[in-house]
Enzyme design. Structure first.
Site, PDB file in Angstrom:
ATOM      1  N   LEU A   1       0.280   9.186  -1.700  1.00  0.00           N
ATOM      2  CA  LEU A   1       1.417  10.028  -1.940  1.00  0.00           C
ATOM      3  C   LEU A   1       1.990   9.824  -3.292  1.00  0.00           C
ATOM      4  O   LEU A   1       1.785   8.545  -4.049  1.00  0.00           O
ATOM      5  CB  LEU A   1       2.467   9.410  -1.107  1.00  0.00           C
TER       6      LEU A   1
ATOM      7  N   GLY B   1       1.986   5.407 -16.052  1.00  0.00           N
ATOM      8  CA  GLY B   1       2.871   4.750 -15.590  1.00  0.00           C
ATOM      9  C   GLY B   1       3.266   4.493 -14.337  1.00  0.00           C
ATOM     10  O   GLY B   1       2.349   4.995 -13.679  1.00  0.00           O
TER      11      GLY B   1
ATOM     12  N   THR C   1      -1.245  -1.392  -0.377  1.00  0.00           N
ATOM     13  CA  THR C   1      -2.571  -1.364  -0.902  1.00  0.00           C
ATOM     14  C   THR C   1      -2.958  -2.754  -1.113  1.00  0.00           C
ATOM     15  O   THR C   1      -2.133  -3.605  -1.712  1.00  0.00           O
ATOM     16  CB  THR C   1      -2.313  -0.787  -2.466  1.00  0.00           C
TER      17      THR C   1
ATOM     18  N   GLY D   1      -1.487  12.811 -23.077  1.00  0.00           N
ATOM     19  CA  GLY D   1       0.016  12.772 -23.617  1.00  0.00           C
ATOM     20  C   GLY D   1       0.298  11.140 -23.773  1.00  0.00           C
ATOM     21  O   GLY D   1      -0.614  10.105 -24.099  1.00  0.00           O
TER      22      GLY D   1
ATOM     23  N   CYS E   1       1.940   2.334  -9.490  1.00  0.00           N
ATOM     24  CA  CYS E   1       0.793   2.493  -8.960  1.00  0.00           C
ATOM     25  C   CYS E   1      -0.329   2.157  -9.865  1.00  0.00           C
ATOM     26  O   CYS E   1      -1.057   1.169  -9.821  1.00  0.00           O
ATOM     27  CB  CYS E   1       0.631   3.612  -8.137  1.00  0.00           C
TER      28      CYS E   1
ATOM     29  N   LEU F   1      -6.174  15.549 -16.345  1.00  0.00           N
ATOM     30  CA  LEU F   1      -6.530  15.719 -17.649  1.00  0.00           C
ATOM     31  C   LEU F   1      -5.420  16.161 -18.808  1.00  0.00           C
ATOM     32  O   LEU F   1      -5.635  16.736 -19.620  1.00  0.00           O
ATOM     33  CB  LEU F   1      -7.593  16.986 -17.772  1.00  0.00           C
TER      34      LEU F   1
ATOM     35  N   LYS G   1      20.524  -2.316   3.051  1.00  0.00           N
ATOM     36  CA  LYS G   1      19.709  -0.892   2.922  1.00  0.00           C
ATOM     37  C   LYS G   1      19.566  -0.268   4.226  1.00  0.00           C
ATOM     38  O   LYS G   1      19.761   0.782   4.244  1.00  0.00           O
ATOM     39  CB  LYS G   1      18.336  -1.226   2.422  1.00  0.00           C
TER      40      LYS G   1
ATOM     41  N   VAL H   1       6.957   4.338  -0.012  1.00  0.00           N
ATOM     42  CA  VAL H   1       5.965   4.576   1.059  1.00  0.00           C
ATOM     43  C   VAL H   1       6.399   4.461   2.204  1.00  0.00           C
ATOM     44  O   VAL H   1       6.221   5.490   3.265  1.00  0.00           O
ATOM     45  CB  VAL H   1       4.567   3.696   0.779  1.00  0.00           C
TER      46      VAL H   1
ATOM     47  N   ARG I   1       9.720   2.065 -13.413  1.00  0.00           N
ATOM     48  CA  ARG I   1       8.414   1.333 -13.402  1.00  0.00           C
ATOM     49  C   ARG I   1       7.343   1.421 -14.552  1.00  0.00           C
ATOM     50  O   ARG I   1       6.739   2.509 -14.051  1.00  0.00           O
ATOM     51  CB  ARG I   1       8.055   0.567 -12.012  1.00  0.00           C
TER      52      ARG I   1
HETATM   53  C1  UGA Z   1      -0.494   7.799  -7.745  1.00  0.00           C
HETATM   54  C2  UGA Z   1      -1.527   8.529  -7.076  1.00  0.00           C
HETATM   55  O1  UGA Z   1      -1.710   9.913  -7.585  1.00  0.00           O
HETATM   56  C3  UGA Z   1      -1.143   8.782  -5.567  1.00  0.00           C
HETATM   57  O2  UGA Z   1      -2.249   9.381  -5.050  1.00  0.00           O
HETATM   58  C4  UGA Z   1      -1.278   7.265  -5.064  1.00  0.00           C
HETATM   59  O3  UGA Z   1      -0.980   7.232  -3.769  1.00  0.00           O
HETATM   60  C5  UGA Z   1      -0.009   6.458  -5.683  1.00  0.00           C
HETATM   61  O4  UGA Z   1      -0.335   6.533  -7.067  1.00  0.00           O
HETATM   62  C6  UGA Z   1       0.182   5.112  -5.001  1.00  0.00           C
HETATM   63  O5  UGA Z   1      -0.955   4.426  -5.294  1.00  0.00           O
HETATM   64  O6  UGA Z   1       1.257   4.823  -4.471  1.00  0.00           O
HETATM   65  P1  UGA Z   1       2.145   8.206  -8.761  1.00  0.00           P
HETATM   66  O7  UGA Z   1       1.928   7.017  -9.382  1.00  0.00           O
HETATM   67  O8  UGA Z   1       3.396   8.700  -7.857  1.00  0.00           O
HETATM   68  O9  UGA Z   1       0.941   8.384  -7.521  1.00  0.00           O
HETATM   69  O10 UGA Z   1       2.062   9.458  -9.751  1.00  0.00           O
HETATM   70  P2  UGA Z   1       1.091  10.458 -10.426  1.00  0.00           P
HETATM   71  O11 UGA Z   1       1.416  11.982 -10.342  1.00  0.00           O
HETATM   72  O12 UGA Z   1      -0.420  10.137 -10.173  1.00  0.00           O
HETATM   73  O13 UGA Z   1       1.016   9.921 -11.922  1.00  0.00           O
HETATM   74  C7  UGA Z   1       0.839   8.833 -12.422  1.00  0.00           C
HETATM   75  C8  UGA Z   1       1.126   8.645 -13.975  1.00  0.00           C
HETATM   76  O14 UGA Z   1       0.145   9.459 -14.595  1.00  0.00           O
HETATM   77  C9  UGA Z   1       2.434   9.295 -14.271  1.00  0.00           C
HETATM   78  O15 UGA Z   1       2.935   8.425 -15.391  1.00  0.00           O
HETATM   79  C10 UGA Z   1       1.723  10.556 -15.078  1.00  0.00           C
HETATM   80  O16 UGA Z   1       2.949  11.141 -16.222  1.00  0.00           O
HETATM   81  C11 UGA Z   1       0.746  10.458 -15.601  1.00  0.00           C
HETATM   82  N1  UGA Z   1      -0.289  11.507 -15.799  1.00  0.00           N
HETATM   83  C12 UGA Z   1      -0.604  12.025 -14.784  1.00  0.00           C
HETATM   84  C13 UGA Z   1      -0.895  11.938 -17.114  1.00  0.00           C
HETATM   85  O17 UGA Z   1      -0.277  10.913 -18.077  1.00  0.00           O
HETATM   86  N2  UGA Z   1      -1.565  12.684 -17.218  1.00  0.00           N
HETATM   87  C14 UGA Z   1      -1.974  13.508 -16.182  1.00  0.00           C
HETATM   88  O18 UGA Z   1      -2.783  14.297 -16.390  1.00  0.00           O
HETATM   89  C15 UGA Z   1      -1.526  13.142 -14.701  1.00  0.00           C
END
Ligand code: UGA
Length: 434
Positions: A155, A259, A122, A255, A262, A252, A36, A12, A329
């Site tokens: 993000l 994970g 957060t 699967g 966040c 939606l 780093k 971030v 993670r």
């Molecule tokens: C998430 C949020 O989408 C961001 O808006 C937020 O800023 C971020 O957490 C955070 O708090 O920092 P991120 O964890 O990077 O972002 O990824 P996502 O694209 O949201 O996916 C999260 C998980 O949900 C992944 O494991 C993904 O495979 C899963 N997922 C996502 C599903 O199983 N089904 C879906 O329809 C969408």
């Protein structure tokens, strides 16, 4: 040129630093980790994030982005300090705020001018922002003043740079309105809705957004289980639901569940906040339980499809918690791999970028092998299990995959490949839900 300091150069902090620099601000990234900082000065990014490396390099060269392990250097002339350090889960499920507190104390002791402290990490509502404000007031040398402003990030890993420049909204929470307005003004070139509110509302907006998205995922996964029982297709159901604008099609995808660093952490923390305030959330508990259940379901499906797992070979494609990142993670794939190994299977796995990170966290196992490519991983396998929806898995030469496998079973837990095409090639194609 406004000078901004950022404390914490994780995914971030570094993304925010590089993007603010690209917008023309003068940005200094501070981190306690000197090694780093040395790497970053040379433009080396310690994790995989599309578009970030060229952005960092370009802004270092342009003189808008610098890195330091010296707190005084970072704060020198800075009008705003963003805190972007981690808030991991503590044993109780609540967010561990020790890194934020350490950063706040360091800023309070090192500041030589009044400034705005922006909390990007957060932080749970219900007293923590107030606590940090008290520390600043108590430890800053008079007559210096620091205003706290909460500015949560939205993000996604894998598309963080894009998300920064094209936000759906920016949320800014402040007790001091002019301070909030100054932070909001940073983002005005992005032309997006800006919500100016109090800190607690901004903090809860972040938790509620992540929890709602996680709930959508668990909801569709629960529907997937029902779909399987009644002979419906969950992907088509999701499409039919998502076309309703009130519901929306995003998040939606049925699967293996969510994970990452966040959703698991924030859903748990929001549940802990609710519990602590005497209002336990049955809904959030269910979201977590359904999510954990998807991982067990994957192992069960493979067990049933192969007539037991003892002595069987399973090729696991994907280790990262989602595509386009090397982050493992809370990655669902890792849990499923552990379950498969524990139940006697041999696992050969491949991920385009996340294998070395997975090896750092998954305990070594005599029956767990990391492979150089998907074909190598498929050799001699009774089944292929697709755990992460990397696009390149869809584009594999599946005839070649089939010729290397011993069995012809595929469990596609991400709805990545066409079951009809696979069946035409002679595969038995299974999904977590139908
Ligand atoms: C998430 C949020 O989408 C961001 O808006 C937020 O800023 C971020 O957490 C955070 O708090 O920092 P991120 O964890 O990077 O972002 O990824 P996502 O694209 O949201 O996916 C999260 C998980 O949900 C992944 O494991 C993904 O495979 C899963 N997922 C996502 C599903 O199983 N089904 C879906 O329809 C969408």
């Amino acid at each position: 040129m406004k000078k901004i300091a950022l404390f914490g150069t994780g995914y971030v902090g570094l993304t925010t630093a590089a993007c603010l620099a690209e917008m023309g601000y003068s940005v200094v990234g501070y981190d306690v980790n000197e090694a780093k900082i040395d790497q970053l000065r040379q433009g080396q990014i310690p994790f995989s994030e599309p578009e970030l490396a060229p952005l960092v390099e370009r802004n270092i060269s342009a003189g808008r982005l610098a890195f330091t392990a010296d707190c005084g250097d970072a704060l020198n002339d800075a009008e705003m300090v963003f805190i972007c350090v981690g808030t991991p889960t503590s044993p109780s499920g609540a967010a561990d705020l020790s890194q934020v507190e350490a950063a706040v104390r360091l800023i309070a002791r090192s500041a030589t001018r009044s400034l705005i402290v922006v909390l990007k990490s957060t932080i749970p509502p219900g007293g923590s922002a107030e606590h940090f404000a008290e520390i600043l007031t108590g430890e800053l040398l008079p007559p210096l003043v620091a205003h706290i402003v909460v500015n949560p990030e939205f993000l996604r890993e894998g598309s963080a740079v894009h998300d920064f420049f094209f936000p759906d909204r920016v949320v800014v929470g402040a007790w001091d309105r002019p301070a909030g307005e100054q932070v909001a003004a940073l983002y005005s070139p992005l032309h997006c809705p800006v919500l100016l509110t109090d800190p607690a509302t901004a903090q809860l907006t972040k938790y509620a957004s992540n929890a709602f998205l996680a709930a959508k995922i668990s909801f569709i996964n629960e529907v997937g289980r029902i779909a399987e029982k009644v002979g419906a297709n969950v992907y088509a159901v999701a499409q039919g639901m998502g076309l309703d604008e009130r519901i929306g099609g995003d998040f939606l995808e049925a699967g293996l569940g969510y994970g990452g660093s966040c959703f698991p952490k924030d859903v748990k923390a929001l549940a802990a906040i609710a519990e602590r305030h005497g209002s336990p959330s049955a809904l959030l508990r269910a979201v977590m339980e359904v999510n954990a259940g998807q991982r067990r379901l994957a192992a069960e499906k493979l067990h049933d499809a192969l007539g037991g797992l003892g002595g069987k070979n399973v090729c696991v494609l994907g280790l990262a918690f989602k595509p386009d990142t090397d982050d493992v993670r809370e990655a669902p794939a890792l849990d499923v791999i552990s379950m498969l190994c524990d139940r006697g299977a041999t696992v050969r796995t491949y991920d385009p970028v996340a294998a070395s990170r997975a090896q750092e966290v998954l305990p070594p196992h005599s029956r767990l092998h990391y492979c150089e490519d998907a074909y190598e991983a498929a050799k001699g396998s009774d089944a292929v299990f697709i755990a992460t929806d990397w696009k390149q898995f869809r584009d594999l030469d599946w005839n070649r995959m089939g010729s290397l496998m011993k069995g012809k079973t595929i469990l596609d837990s991400r709805g990545l490949i066409s079951p009809l095409q696979m069946q035409e090639m002679g595969f038995r194609c299974l999904a977590l839900s139908s």
